[in-house]
Design a protein around this motif. Structure first.
Motif, PDB file in Angstrom:
ATOM      1  N   LEU A 156     -17.101  23.501 -14.856  1.00 17.12           N
ATOM      2  CA  LEU A 156     -17.651  24.752 -14.467  1.00 17.12           C
ATOM      3  C   LEU A 156     -16.671  25.739 -14.744  1.00 17.12           C
ATOM      4  O   LEU A 156     -15.410  25.329 -14.367  1.00 17.12           O
ATOM      5  N   ASP A 157     -16.772  26.808 -14.763  1.00 13.08           N
ATOM      6  CA  ASP A 157     -15.696  27.959 -14.837  1.00 13.08           C
ATOM      7  C   ASP A 157     -15.204  28.101 -13.568  1.00 13.08           C
ATOM      8  O   ASP A 157     -15.631  29.506 -12.934  1.00 13.08           O
ATOM      9  N   ALA A 158     -14.504  27.233 -12.655  1.00  9.82           N
ATOM     10  CA  ALA A 158     -14.155  27.468 -11.361  1.00  9.82           C
ATOM     11  C   ALA A 158     -12.960  26.947 -11.200  1.00  9.82           C
ATOM     12  O   ALA A 158     -12.310  26.312 -11.972  1.00  9.82           O
ATOM     13  N   SER A 159     -12.056  27.483 -10.034  1.00 12.05           N
ATOM     14  CA  SER A 159     -10.837  26.909  -9.943  1.00 12.05           C
ATOM     15  C   SER A 159     -10.783  25.802  -9.036  1.00 12.05           C
ATOM     16  O   SER A 159     -11.887  25.709  -8.072  1.00 12.05           O
ATOM     17  N   HIS A 160      -9.874  25.185  -9.011  1.00 12.69           N
ATOM     18  CA  HIS A 160      -9.832  24.033  -8.462  1.00 12.69           C
ATOM     19  C   HIS A 160      -8.394  23.681  -7.649  1.00 12.69           C
ATOM     20  O   HIS A 160      -7.491  23.990  -8.112  1.00 12.69           O
ATOM     21  N   VAL A 161      -8.192  23.038  -6.468  1.00 13.89           N
ATOM     22  CA  VAL A 161      -7.094  22.615  -5.867  1.00 13.89           C
ATOM     23  C   VAL A 161      -7.148  21.006  -5.710  1.00 13.89           C
ATOM     24  O   VAL A 161      -7.960  20.716  -4.877  1.00 13.89           O
ATOM     25  N   ILE A 162      -6.255  20.342  -6.193  1.00 12.63           N
ATOM     26  CA  ILE A 162      -6.512  18.945  -5.821  1.00 12.63           C
ATOM     27  C   ILE A 162      -4.925  18.255  -5.852  1.00 12.63           C
ATOM     28  O   ILE A 162      -4.015  19.253  -5.771  1.00 12.63           O
ATOM     29  N   VAL A 163      -4.782  17.078  -5.554  1.00 12.17           N
ATOM     30  CA  VAL A 163      -3.638  16.471  -5.584  1.00 12.17           C
ATOM     31  C   VAL A 163      -3.569  15.504  -6.688  1.00 12.17           C
ATOM     32  O   VAL A 163      -4.752  14.945  -7.205  1.00 12.17           O
ATOM     33  N   ASN A 164      -2.524  14.813  -6.933  1.00  9.67           N
ATOM     34  CA  ASN A 164      -2.484  14.098  -8.403  1.00  9.67           C
ATOM     35  C   ASN A 164      -2.803  12.581  -7.396  1.00  9.67           C
ATOM     36  O   ASN A 164      -1.998  11.729  -7.337  1.00  9.67           O
ATOM     37  N   ASP A 165      -4.082  12.293  -7.482  1.00  6.07           N
ATOM     38  CA  ASP A 165      -4.511  11.156  -6.739  1.00  6.07           C
ATOM     39  C   ASP A 165      -4.196   9.872  -7.389  1.00  6.07           C
ATOM     40  O   ASP A 165      -3.665   9.127  -6.628  1.00  6.07           O
ATOM     41  N   SER A 166      -4.408   9.701  -8.767  1.00  7.14           N
ATOM     42  CA  SER A 166      -3.999   8.607  -9.425  1.00  7.14           C
ATOM     43  C   SER A 166      -2.745   8.201  -9.471  1.00  7.14           C
ATOM     44  O   SER A 166      -2.293   6.978  -8.944  1.00  7.14           O
ATOM     45  N   ALA A 170      -0.964   5.004  -7.267  1.00  5.21           N
ATOM     46  CA  ALA A 170      -0.359   3.818  -7.850  1.00  5.21           C
ATOM     47  C   ALA A 170       0.875   3.487  -6.935  1.00  5.21           C
ATOM     48  O   ALA A 170       1.268   2.722  -6.932  1.00  5.21           O
ATOM     49  N   LEU A 171       1.403   4.833  -6.663  1.00 12.22           N
ATOM     50  CA  LEU A 171       2.866   4.730  -6.030  1.00 12.22           C
ATOM     51  C   LEU A 171       2.727   3.571  -4.655  1.00 12.22           C
ATOM     52  O   LEU A 171       3.345   3.019  -4.283  1.00 12.22           O
ATOM     53  N   MET A 172       1.281   4.101  -4.077  1.00 12.63           N
ATOM     54  CA  MET A 172       1.138   3.426  -2.929  1.00 12.63           C
ATOM     55  C   MET A 172       0.850   2.014  -3.005  1.00 12.63           C
ATOM     56  O   MET A 172       1.491   1.153  -2.352  1.00 12.63           O
ATOM     57  N   VAL A 173       0.177   1.476  -4.293  1.00 10.94           N
ATOM     58  CA  VAL A 173       0.201   0.248  -4.619  1.00 10.94           C
ATOM     59  C   VAL A 173       1.271  -0.456  -4.784  1.00 10.94           C
ATOM     60  O   VAL A 173       1.666  -1.663  -4.540  1.00 10.94           O
ATOM     61  N   ASN A 201      -8.396   4.074  -9.872  1.00 11.22           N
ATOM     62  CA  ASN A 201      -7.917   4.077 -11.196  1.00 11.22           C
ATOM     63  C   ASN A 201      -6.448   3.673 -10.970  1.00 11.22           C
ATOM     64  O   ASN A 201      -5.869   2.857 -11.758  1.00 11.22           O
ATOM     65  N   GLY A 202      -5.788   4.429  -9.991  1.00 13.34           N
ATOM     66  CA  GLY A 202      -4.352   4.273  -9.947  1.00 13.34           C
ATOM     67  C   GLY A 202      -4.161   2.838  -9.142  1.00 13.34           C
ATOM     68  O   GLY A 202      -3.205   2.177  -9.687  1.00 13.34           O
ATOM     69  N   TYR A 203      -4.795   2.443  -8.387  1.00 13.98           N
ATOM     70  CA  TYR A 203      -5.049   1.209  -7.791  1.00 13.98           C
ATOM     71  C   TYR A 203      -5.080   0.062  -8.877  1.00 13.98           C
ATOM     72  O   TYR A 203      -4.028  -0.734  -9.074  1.00 13.98           O
ATOM     73  N   ARG A 204      -6.097   0.086  -9.781  1.00 13.30           N
ATOM     74  CA  ARG A 204      -6.345  -0.967 -10.720  1.00 13.30           C
ATOM     75  C   ARG A 204      -5.067  -0.795 -11.873  1.00 13.30           C
ATOM     76  O   ARG A 204      -4.778  -1.961 -11.989  1.00 13.30           O
TER      77      ARG A 204
END
Lengths: 340, 340
Positions: A156-166, A170-173, A201-204
DNA sequence: AACGCTATTGGGAACGTTCCCAAAATGCCG
DNA sequence: CGGCATTTTGGGAACGTTCCCAATAGCGTT
């Protein structure tokens, strides 16, 4: 008790409402003396502009909708603080709505906000795809929409704010592995949420990299409540799937799981280490404290609000997706796992 | 993208705006046929009334302020749900403001709401007396104020919603005693909050009745955070004051205290039993679960909203103080204390 | 057929601003 | 002191409703 209006001031000072309005709005061409008189009179009579009239005039309501799945978890509250920080000084009003993790309520909430004629909406959605049509319709009606945390899949033509989940997942695993964990269970959260999938995905990726992946270690929950965390870990135990640690999609899942294990005299972290992803205060307010990926929630709110303002002031502004940096927090639920 | 207005409909149907307005407002004297036509056209052209105009006309904003000390604890969120349940169907908008437990921010928030020209304010205050003047000034300006949970001491002409703190606190202390506790510490919370004092009164009454009261067992905290709970119990330990149980003013204090004790290998409830007063989900989402006086938060929100509506629709309505019934919840942090 | 009802409609003021346009006041120049 | 530019002010339309008041239409009665 009647409010004083421009007209009252006009009468009081024998000056036209035009001039008064100008003086109050700091318009350049009004005589300094009259401005001073006007400001004094306004102060004296306790003049407050009638926002309804101003809104009518400008065609804006200065209302912003803030729609979240729930607020009993401190997540949304922390984001809201950031939002308010940005928006209140500018005279915006933030209308908070809870969707109860139900996309039907979410739809109702959005339509309600449209009825309210809000200038924009900040949204953390509870289902990725269910309300796409509603989002579109609202944006077509000229109401800008900014998503944070859980965002919709299609562009959609909308702005988003996220964190780099993946990456952070991964770092946490990796961290868990460095603590000596091998059988890392993952409580994944609903597949209808992009976040959950990203973190999975990061986990896997890391599990595969270390050749540790087993599909049975992944439990998909239907929600993100404490109860969901409990039942997820219960199902692992019931199926007698061995695990020495848990990486959970959210603090709530992790805590629900942990409490269930503690009830059964399982030691944390000695028997089972626990890590999560979220960044709410919750992870610090249980014992042991939970290792987690801490998202910058306040900043997330500020950023989302700023993006929304951009869209409001300039409807043609390009949409942006801002990725914030989350921080690893290592705590008692994982560290020193093997020192007993 | 322009909104359709009454005028558009008027043009489209060749009918005066008066009639259209009447049809839309379900006025009795408008011909059924024309009403039908109007409704159809409104539907077709996607007519939504401009609330700014309506507000201007009626002199109301349909905005309600909801001011709370904080929202990171689920307390306010639960109350808010009740408020929204009542207010949203009636077309009211709820503007949420957090005071960060700081009466200066609280004042700012209230004045902001006054600027926003809200129709009424729901308030859970963070300091009993600090802002009395502000409350008065706002009420004199014709904005009704309803207090819930923490209410001011002097009898402002405002409605209140509370629970019977003293009685329930007393019952809880009786419960602890029935569990075999003798040295019951009380984490009291700030003395600037009526609630805290009421609950302390209940505590003291029962302790005296059983001849167990010792002033050193009462710790007054400056706030109600987890950290306050921790430092309160830390000071007890430091002063080597013996206690076999804790009754805390809020869930947060209790949990903060419990975590501190757990870190020090104190067993709950065997070594120290813990009870609190609040009713947030928090008490159920820690291990062990905490025995608490559970306030009906959702209902508190509904009630407060209803009282406010009453004042809004009839400014001369008499103020009421409604006392809700809280429920005792006995959980793992106290029961079976002596079965080891 | 004229009359008086009632049912239905339209005109237009009002809510409190802002802002365009024109009018008035001021200052400056020769 | 007249004329012109500039500063300062006032008048009034407009935003989108609601609602009072008046106007019209419809209809039954005598």
């Amino acid at each position: 008790m009647k409010r004083t209006t421009l007209k009252d001031l006009s009468q009081y000072l024998s000056v036209s409402t035009s001039t008064i309005s100008r003086a109050l709005l700091d318009d350049k061409d009004v005589h300094p003396d009259t401005r001073k008189k006007v400001l004094e009179a306004a102060e004296k009579l306790g003049y407050k502009p009638n926002l309804a009239a101003v809104n009518l005039k400008y065609g804006k309501t200065k209302n912003i909708g803030f729609v979240v799945p729930e607020m009993v978890t401190p997540f949304a509250a922390a984001v809201l603080s950031g939002v308010q920080k940005v928006l209140y000084p500018l005279g915006y009003k933030v209308i908070v709505l809870q969707s109860d993790e139900n996309h039907l309520y979410e739809k109702d909430n959005l339509l309600l906000l449209q009825d309210f004629n809000v200038d924009g909406i900040l949204l953390n959605l509870c289902h990725e795809t269910a309300n796409i049509d509603v989002f579109k319709q609202i944006m077509e009606a000229g109401i800008p929409l900014v998503f944070f945390d859980r965002i919709p899949p299609t562009s959609l033509d909308a702005s988003h704010v996220i964190v780099n989940d993946s990456i952070k997942a991964a770092l946490m695993v990796e961290h868990l592995i460095s603590c000596g964990c091998q059988k890392i269970a993952h409580l994944q959260g609903p597949s209808t949420v992009r976040n959950a999938v990203e973190r999975a995905n990061g986990y896997r990726r890391i599990m595969n990299k270390h050749n540790l992946f087993q599909s049975q270690l992944v439990v998909q929950t239907s929600g993100t409540s404490f109860a969901d965390g409990k039942s997820a870990v219960a199902s692992l135990l019931e199926q007698e799937i061995e695990f020495d640690s848990i990486f959970a999609y959210t603090d709530t899942l992790a805590i629900g799981a942990m409490n269930y294990l503690l009830e059964r005299k399982v030691r944390i972290p000695e028997d089972v280490a626990i890590a999560s992803f979220s960044g709410t205060q919750l992870s610090e307010n249980v014992f042991p404290q939970i290792t987690t990926v801490e998202q910058p929630l306040f900043q997330m709110g500020e950023t989302a609000a700023s993006l929304l303002l951009e869209k409001i002031t300039n409807p043609l502004a390009a949409s942006q997706t801002i990725v914030l940096d989350a921080q690893m927090k290592y705590r008692g639920s994982t560290v020193n796992k093997n020192t007993d």
